[in-house]
Every structure is written in structure tokens, then in C-alpha cells.
Design a protein around this motif. Structure first.
Motif, PDB file in Angstrom:
ATOM      1  N   LEU A   1      -1.997  -5.680   3.707  1.00  0.00           N
ATOM      2  CA  LEU A   1      -0.699  -5.010   3.724  1.00  0.00           C
ATOM      3  C   LEU A   1      -0.503  -4.101   2.523  1.00  0.00           C
ATOM      4  CD1 LEU A   1       1.603  -7.816   5.080  1.00  0.00           C
ATOM      5  CD2 LEU A   1       0.344  -6.057   6.295  1.00  0.00           C
ATOM      6  N   LYS A   2      -1.498  -4.046   1.622  1.00  0.00           N
ATOM      7  CA  LYS A   2      -1.418  -3.080   0.533  1.00  0.00           C
ATOM      8  C   LYS A   2      -1.926  -1.727   1.011  1.00  0.00           C
ATOM      9  CE  LYS A   2      -1.660  -6.511  -3.121  1.00  0.00           C
ATOM     10  NZ  LYS A   2      -2.377  -7.016  -4.305  1.00  0.00           N
ATOM     11  N   LEU A   3      -2.442  -1.708   2.253  1.00  0.00           N
ATOM     12  CA  LEU A   3      -2.708  -0.467   2.964  1.00  0.00           C
ATOM     13  C   LEU A   3      -3.741   0.410   2.260  1.00  0.00           C
ATOM     14  CD1 LEU A   3       0.996   0.164   3.797  1.00  0.00           C
ATOM     15  CD2 LEU A   3      -0.703  -1.011   5.152  1.00  0.00           C
ATOM     16  N   ARG A   4      -4.979   0.233   2.714  1.00  0.00           N
ATOM     17  CA  ARG A   4      -6.079   0.885   2.035  1.00  0.00           C
ATOM     18  C   ARG A   4      -6.390   2.274   2.569  1.00  0.00           C
ATOM     19  NH1 ARG A   4     -10.020  -4.089   3.070  1.00  0.00           N
ATOM     20  NH2 ARG A   4      -9.056  -3.720   5.082  1.00  0.00           N
ATOM     21  N   ASN A   5      -5.731   2.719   3.648  1.00  0.00           N
ATOM     22  CA  ASN A   5      -6.029   4.049   4.171  1.00  0.00           C
ATOM     23  C   ASN A   5      -4.772   4.677   4.749  1.00  0.00           C
ATOM     24  OD1 ASN A   5      -5.764   3.274   7.038  1.00  0.00           O
ATOM     25  ND2 ASN A   5      -7.522   1.980   6.567  1.00  0.00           N
ATOM     26  N   ASN A   6      -4.852   5.952   5.031  1.00  0.00           N
ATOM     27  CA  ASN A   6      -3.677   6.696   5.473  1.00  0.00           C
ATOM     28  C   ASN A   6      -3.123   6.181   6.786  1.00  0.00           C
ATOM     29  OD1 ASN A   6      -3.760   8.358   3.264  1.00  0.00           O
ATOM     30  ND2 ASN A   6      -5.067   9.898   4.254  1.00  0.00           N
ATOM     31  N   GLN A   7      -4.008   5.749   7.711  1.00  0.00           N
ATOM     32  CA  GLN A   7      -3.520   5.288   8.999  1.00  0.00           C
ATOM     33  C   GLN A   7      -2.753   3.982   8.857  1.00  0.00           C
ATOM     34  OE1 GLN A   7      -3.394   6.917  11.845  1.00  0.00           O
ATOM     35  NE2 GLN A   7      -4.079   8.567  10.517  1.00  0.00           N
ATOM     36  N   SER A   8      -3.212   3.107   7.967  1.00  0.00           N
ATOM     37  CA  SER A   8      -2.449   1.895   7.708  1.00  0.00           C
ATOM     38  C   SER A   8      -1.103   2.249   7.099  1.00  0.00           C
ATOM     39  CB  SER A   8      -3.226   0.965   6.773  1.00  0.00           C
ATOM     40  OG  SER A   8      -4.364   0.453   7.419  1.00  0.00           O
ATOM     41  N   ASP A   9      -1.084   3.294   6.257  1.00  0.00           N
ATOM     42  CA  ASP A   9       0.192   3.773   5.713  1.00  0.00           C
ATOM     43  C   ASP A   9       1.124   4.188   6.839  1.00  0.00           C
ATOM     44  OD1 ASP A   9      -0.237   3.393   3.031  1.00  0.00           O
ATOM     45  OD2 ASP A   9      -1.224   5.327   2.767  1.00  0.00           O
ATOM     46  N   PHE A  10       0.560   4.869   7.843  1.00  0.00           N
ATOM     47  CA  PHE A  10       1.381   5.316   8.971  1.00  0.00           C
ATOM     48  C   PHE A  10       1.964   4.121   9.718  1.00  0.00           C
ATOM     49  CE2 PHE A  10       1.443   6.060  13.593  1.00  0.00           C
ATOM     50  CZ  PHE A  10       2.490   6.966  13.644  1.00  0.00           C
ATOM     51  N   LEU A  11       1.129   3.134  10.041  1.00  0.00           N
ATOM     52  CA  LEU A  11       1.608   1.955  10.757  1.00  0.00           C
ATOM     53  C   LEU A  11       2.639   1.208   9.925  1.00  0.00           C
ATOM     54  CD1 LEU A  11       1.330   0.160  13.259  1.00  0.00           C
ATOM     55  CD2 LEU A  11      -0.423  -1.127  12.037  1.00  0.00           C
ATOM     56  N   ASN A  12       2.382   1.118   8.630  1.00  0.00           N
ATOM     57  CA  ASN A  12       3.290   0.404   7.743  1.00  0.00           C
ATOM     58  C   ASN A  12       4.647   1.093   7.641  1.00  0.00           C
ATOM     59  OD1 ASN A  12       3.464  -1.901   5.923  1.00  0.00           O
ATOM     60  ND2 ASN A  12       3.741  -0.386   4.310  1.00  0.00           N
ATOM     61  N   SER A  13       4.682   2.394   7.963  1.00  0.00           N
ATOM     62  CA  SER A  13       5.934   3.143   7.864  1.00  0.00           C
ATOM     63  C   SER A  13       6.793   3.021   9.113  1.00  0.00           C
ATOM     64  CB  SER A  13       5.634   4.624   7.597  1.00  0.00           C
ATOM     65  OG  SER A  13       5.049   5.225   8.749  1.00  0.00           O
ATOM     66  N   ILE A  14       6.232   2.496  10.209  1.00  0.00           N
ATOM     67  CA  ILE A  14       7.002   2.429  11.453  1.00  0.00           C
ATOM     68  C   ILE A  14       7.161   1.013  11.991  1.00  0.00           C
ATOM     69  CG2 ILE A  14       6.337   4.766  12.147  1.00  0.00           C
ATOM     70  CD1 ILE A  14       4.329   3.480  14.086  1.00  0.00           C
ATOM     71  N   ALA A  15       6.437   0.046  11.429  1.00  0.00           N
ATOM     72  CA  ALA A  15       6.465  -1.313  11.976  1.00  0.00           C
ATOM     73  C   ALA A  15       6.834  -2.323  10.899  1.00  0.00           C
ATOM     74  CB  ALA A  15       5.107  -1.672  12.581  1.00  0.00           C
ATOM     75  N   ALA A  16       7.500  -3.400  11.331  1.00  0.00           N
ATOM     76  CA  ALA A  16       7.784  -4.528  10.441  1.00  0.00           C
ATOM     77  C   ALA A  16       6.594  -5.478  10.527  1.00  0.00           C
ATOM     78  CB  ALA A  16       9.070  -5.227  10.867  1.00  0.00           C
ATOM     79  N   ILE A  17       5.899  -5.676   9.411  1.00  0.00           N
ATOM     80  CA  ILE A  17       4.634  -6.409   9.414  1.00  0.00           C
ATOM     81  C   ILE A  17       4.728  -7.626   8.501  1.00  0.00           C
ATOM     82  CG2 ILE A  17       2.148  -6.255   8.979  1.00  0.00           C
ATOM     83  CD1 ILE A  17       2.361  -3.249   9.365  1.00  0.00           C
ATOM     84  N   SER A  18       4.157  -8.732   8.968  1.00  0.00           N
ATOM     85  CA  SER A  18       4.061  -9.922   8.120  1.00  0.00           C
ATOM     86  C   SER A  18       2.734 -10.615   8.374  1.00  0.00           C
ATOM     87  CB  SER A  18       5.222 -10.888   8.393  1.00  0.00           C
ATOM     88  OG  SER A  18       5.156 -11.395   9.716  1.00  0.00           O
ATOM     89  N   LEU A  19       2.275 -11.338   7.368  1.00  0.00           N
ATOM     90  CA  LEU A  19       1.029 -12.096   7.453  1.00  0.00           C
ATOM     91  C   LEU A  19       1.357 -13.545   7.125  1.00  0.00           C
ATOM     92  CD1 LEU A  19      -2.069 -11.629   7.861  1.00  0.00           C
ATOM     93  CD2 LEU A  19      -2.251 -11.621   5.370  1.00  0.00           C
ATOM     94  N   THR A  20       0.936 -14.471   7.993  1.00  0.00           N
ATOM     95  CA  THR A  20       1.232 -15.890   7.770  1.00  0.00           C
ATOM     96  C   THR A  20      -0.055 -16.700   7.788  1.00  0.00           C
ATOM     97  OG1 THR A  20       1.474 -16.456  10.119  1.00  0.00           O
ATOM     98  CG2 THR A  20       3.423 -15.598   8.989  1.00  0.00           C
ATOM     99  N   ASP A  21       0.025 -17.919   7.241  1.00  0.00           N
ATOM    100  CA  ASP A  21      -1.116 -18.820   7.361  1.00  0.00           C
ATOM    101  C   ASP A  21      -1.086 -19.480   8.738  1.00  0.00           C
ATOM    102  OD1 ASP A  21       0.766 -20.881   7.298  1.00  0.00           O
ATOM    103  OD2 ASP A  21       0.422 -21.347   5.186  1.00  0.00           O
ATOM    104  N   THR A  22      -2.011 -20.392   8.979  1.00  0.00           N
ATOM    105  CA  THR A  22      -2.133 -20.984  10.317  1.00  0.00           C
ATOM    106  C   THR A  22      -0.973 -21.913  10.660  1.00  0.00           C
ATOM    107  OG1 THR A  22      -3.537 -22.720   9.368  1.00  0.00           O
ATOM    108  CG2 THR A  22      -4.642 -20.806  10.349  1.00  0.00           C
ATOM    109  N   GLU A  23      -0.149 -22.271   9.675  1.00  0.00           N
ATOM    110  CA  GLU A  23       1.034 -23.089   9.938  1.00  0.00           C
ATOM    111  C   GLU A  23       2.294 -22.237  10.062  1.00  0.00           C
ATOM    112  OE1 GLU A  23       1.306 -25.995   6.892  1.00  0.00           O
ATOM    113  OE2 GLU A  23      -0.431 -27.148   7.596  1.00  0.00           O
ATOM    114  N   GLY A  24       2.117 -20.919   9.963  1.00  0.00           N
ATOM    115  CA  GLY A  24       3.246 -20.015  10.124  1.00  0.00           C
ATOM    116  C   GLY A  24       3.987 -19.701   8.845  1.00  0.00           C
ATOM    117  N   LYS A  25       3.476 -20.137   7.687  1.00  0.00           N
ATOM    118  CA  LYS A  25       4.123 -19.847   6.410  1.00  0.00           C
ATOM    119  C   LYS A  25       3.827 -18.398   6.009  1.00  0.00           C
ATOM    120  CE  LYS A  25       5.550 -24.110   5.847  1.00  0.00           C
ATOM    121  NZ  LYS A  25       6.993 -24.452   5.927  1.00  0.00           N
ATOM    122  N   ILE A  26       4.867 -17.680   5.623  1.00  0.00           N
ATOM    123  CA  ILE A  26       4.737 -16.255   5.326  1.00  0.00           C
ATOM    124  C   ILE A  26       3.998 -16.046   4.005  1.00  0.00           C
ATOM    125  CG2 ILE A  26       6.002 -14.121   4.859  1.00  0.00           C
ATOM    126  CD1 ILE A  26       8.252 -15.231   6.648  1.00  0.00           C
TER     127      ILE A  26
END
Length: 474
Positions: A114-139
Motif C-alpha cells: 500500500l506504499k504504492l511502488r508504481n504509478n498504476q498502484s498510485d492510480f488505484l490508490n487514488s480511486i479505491a478504499a484499500i485495506s490489508l488484513t491478516d488471516t484473522e481479519g485484523k487490519i
């Protein structure tokens, strides 16, 4: 996917031949002997991305400009996969592109950073709400759009699970199916109603993608959400409008059935009047008949007005404002009396207007109903309707009640479909929205007047053109 790596593709514009290599076919989850066609290839993309893909192809043909985009692919087996597609011109003829080619690969793992290593990830990050969780659902990580949508700070979310956003709308079975899907290593896609920190509700088109290591061990879940609240509101409004139309059609049938026995009662009263003439000292008897006859006439008139309003009869014609007000009073009299609400009517009652009297009636009925419901617990309860002719070009009908106005936080939303300040008394959130539309249909406007000390709505009826004049009935 069984095989990681970049696939390739090419498109010969002259022949229309599209070629995928084996990796590209594996990503699409089609067989090796599958023969792609451009029109069908675009259909592999999720519906909201097809226009972007088609535009990329058209743009490179028009300008020769390469593309590099991230899109959501729906495979032949129904899996949702985020893919990165690159396209560029490889052959020109007469300075026009005749062959294009590029690379194609599953970029799901890229999106976990989510630190966005390329321009396309920057684009997605600018239009979508994104989260990353562990396997138990903890953010573990969230992006800025997720923070803005939820209203929480990053510190408030990290370590919490998504139950924090539970709106209570979905069943336990809904979430049970979601977890079974992602724990099985499959992508889950659906619409979820989330609740923000301030209690507001947001609909998200949500993709949850399991992230695994090379051995297939589940590591994390990547959630990518797109706000579709407006779309859901439009769908709900359409559903409500369909329901209202159905109710209207049924109501016309019911009114027709009610009118028949009223006609019979009227005929029977005529017979009673004839019989009463044979009775001596029949004043008391006649008085009761007269009272029943007037009641039947009043009920009949109300039902006729309702039927005309539901049918949209009359369309646009010249009518007296006072005639509409009298009908409105007839409709609302019992509710006004029951709630001990005083109704005051003032102004130029002789004005006439060219429009739809049924529309004006519906607007006023809605405003009066709202005023009664909003003041039910007040000691002093009144509604005032004033009519003013403004320079023979507009009629201003103001509906003012004893309430102290609408809170500032709600004023911007009161005309939005499905927004209601009276859910507890059965408000649908459609009355003011529909009333505003009816006013605009007549080249008019319905506004909330915040300059009044009390709650005030202004219905402004404008003339249609220079040939239509307002007239005084006097």
C-alpha cells in the motif's frame, strides 16, 4: 494461478487477429486451444472496466500512445483477478498503427504494497478504499481513501477487524459465505453496506483477494472497495418509484370500487327523502338525511379528486389556487383536527395559474403532512399558507409551521431521495424529492427558506411563456 509470470498478446489491425500466449490464457482460465476475439476479449473485464479497455485500444489507434493500466478481470471460471496490461504499437503502415502488442499479468501481489511502488498502484490508490488484513481479519494497513470514508484515524483502525464497520444490514450467513470463500483461497466479490464512525452509511463494491506464499500458504487478505452509494440510491429510488406507481394503479382500482357503493347510498338517500315527505313533523328526520347527504357528497368529491390526482387527469390547464386549497383542506381536515393543528390561509386567494392542479395539490399535501408530523409534540401548533402574486410573473405559496426550522446539518439533504428526518413516523424520504420534481415539471421550484424563524417552504410557480398570464378571479 498455476503459473506466475508475464503473458503476452498481439493484435493485427488489418486482419483483426488477436493472439494470446499460454500465460495470458492461463490468467483468463481458458484452454490452450481457445481462440480470442477482440470483442469477446473485452467482455472478460468487469463491466465497469470495459469502457476503459476499449478506450485504450481506440486511443492507441488514433494517437499511437501506449497504455499501462490496472483493471479487474473476470476469468472464464468466474474468478476476479487484478491484472496489469501494457500496450504499444509494434508496426506502422502509412504512419498509422497496424499492429499492437503488449504484456499482461496478474498484479494482485503488487497491490498488497500500500506504499504504492508504481504509478498504476498510485492510480488505484487514488480511486479505491484499500485495506490489508491478516488471516484473522485484523487490519494491518489502510490507505487514505479508506480513512476518509470510514472517518477513523489510522491508529484507531490498526489492529481492529472489519466488524468495526458493520452496519447491521447483512445477515450472519452473508459473512459466513464471505469467510468460507476467502479462506478457501478464492476471491470474494460483492456489495457491502458499511457504517462510518459518524454513523453514516456507505455502499462499497468490494473485492477481497487472498494473498498466499509460493507454497500456497494463506498470508493476508487484500480488500479493494469502490464507493457505489449513489448507484444504490438510484436503484432504491427506482424501486420506490415502481412501488409508488403500483400503489397508484391499485389505488385507482380501489377508489373505483368505493365509488360504486357511494352511488348506491346516494340513490337510497333520494328514496328516503321521498318517503320523508309522507311523514308529519319530519324536520328532525330531514335534518339527519341532509347531514348524511352532505357527508356522501363530500366523500365523493374527495375520492374524485384523489382519482384525478392519481390518474394525472387534467394535465395542464388554468385553475384557481383557492380551489386547490379547498380540496387540500378537505383531504387534511381530519388529521388537522386529530392533532389539534390550526390551519391559516391568507393572501391573494383569487389568483389563477396555468399548470397541473393535481401536482400543486400533491406538493401542498406533502408539506402539510410533514408539518403536522414535525409538530406533533409541540404545545403551540399551527400551519400558515400564504399566497402572493409577484409582479404578475410568479405565484409564491409559502407553507410555514410552528416548528423552529430544519437543522443545518440536514438542510442540504432534505430534497435528496430516501433522506428523511421522520423515519420514526414512517417517513420514506421520497415526499420532498418528488414534490420538488413536480414543481420543476411546471417550470416552478420548491425551496427551503432558512431566513424564517419558523420552518418554511416556498413553492414558486412561474409562468411558462409570454402568452400565459396570471389572472385574478375577481
Amino acid at each position: 494461478m498455476e503459473e506466475k509470470g508475464k503473458g503476452t498478446w498481439s493484435l493485427d489491425i488489418r486482419s483483426g487477429k488477436l493472439v494470446w500466449d499460454s500465460i495470458t490464457k492461463k490468467i483468463h482460465e481458458v484452454s490452450e486451444d481457445f481462440v480470442p476475439i477482440l470483442e469477446e476479449a473485452i467482455l472478460f473485464y468487469r463491466e465497469d472496466y470495459r469502457g476503459i479497455v476499449a478506450q485504450n485500444v481506440q486511443s492507441i489507434l488514433d494517437t499511437g500512445e501506449a497504455w499501462d493500466t490496472i483493471s479487474c478481470l473476470v476469468t472464464a471460471k468466474g474468478h476476479h483477478v487484478w491484472v496489469r496490461s501494457v500496450g504499444f504499437v509494434v508496426e506502422y503502415e502509412n504512419q498509422k498503427p497496424v499492429k499492437i502488442a503488449g504484456s499482461f499479468y496478474d498484479c494482485g501481489e503488487e497491490l498488497t504494497d500500500l506504499k504504492l511502488r508504481n504509478n498504476q498502484s498510485d492510480f488505484l490508490n487514488s480511486i479505491a478504499a484499500i485495506s490489508l488484513t491478516d488471516t484473522e481479519g485484523k487490519i494491518k494497513q489502510v490507505n487514505s481513501i479508506m480513512l476518509k470514508a470510514s472517518g477513523y484515524t489510522e491508529n484507531e483502525l490498526l489492529g481492529e477487524d472489519h466488524r468495526l464497520f458493520n452496519s447491521g444490514h447483512h445477515s450472519k450467513e452473508f459473512f459466513h459465505d464471505l469467510w468460507n470463500t476467502i479462506l478457501s483461497g478464492n476471491v470474494w466479490h460483492g456489495e457491502i453496506l458499511n457504517k462510518a464512525k459518524d454513523g453514516s452509511l456507505i455502499w462499497f463494491d468490494t473485492h477481497i483477494q487472498p494473498i498466499t506464499d509460493q507454497d500456497g500458504t494463506l498470508l493476508e487478505f487484500l480488500s479493494i472497495r469502490f464507493d457505489v452509494t449513489e448507484k444504490k440510491m438510484r436503484e432504491e429510488k427506482d424501486r420506490q418509484m415502481y412501488s409508488l406507481l403500483t400503489i397508484g394503479e391499485n389505488s385507482v382500482s380501489i377508489l373505483h370500487e368505493v365509488m360504486n357503493p357511494l352511488s348506491i347510498i346516494s340513490a337510497k338517500l333520494e328514496l328516503l327523502k321521498r318517503e320523508a315527505r309522507r311523514i308529519e313533523n319530519n324536520e328532525h328526520f330531514n335534518r339527519h338525511i341532509f347531514g348524511m347527504e352532505n357527508s356522501v357528497k363530500r366523500i365523493t368529491q374527495i375520492f374524485q379528486d384523489m382519482r384525478g390526482m392519481l390518474n394525472g387527469e387534467g394535465q395542464f390547464s388554468q385553475f384557481k389556487i383557492n380551489d386547490v386549497l379547498e380540496k387540500v383542506k378537505g383531504f387534511m381536515m381530519m388529521k388537522l383536527l386529530k392533532n389539534k393543528m390550526q390551519l391559516i390561509i391568507s393572501g391573494d386567494l383569487g389568483l389563477q395559474y396555468y399548470g397541473n392542479d393535481g401536482y400543486v395539490m400533491q406538493i401542498l399535501l406533502n408539506l402539510i403532512n410533514n408539518a403536522i408530523d414535525a409538530n406533533v409534540d409541540r404545545e403551540e401548533k399551527w400551519i400558515e399558507i400564504s399566497i402572493i402574486d409577484i409582479d404578475n410573473s410568479e405565484i409564491l405559496i409559502s407553507v410555514i409551521d410552528s416548528g423552529l426550522g430544519i437543522p443545518k446539518a440536514s438542510r442540504a439533504k432534505i430534497f435528496e431521495p430516501l433522506f428523511s428526518t421522520k423515519k420514526k413516523v414512517g417517513g420514506t424520504g421520497l415526499g420532498l424529492s418528488l414534490s420538488k420534481q413536480l414543481a420543476q415539471t411546471m417550470n416552478g421550484e420548491l425551496i427551503y427558506n432558512s431566513n424564517s424563524e419558523n420552518t418554511r417552504f416556498d413553492l414558486i410557480l412561474k409562468k411558462f411563456d409570454g402568452n400565459i398570464k396570471f389572472k385574478s378571479a375577481g
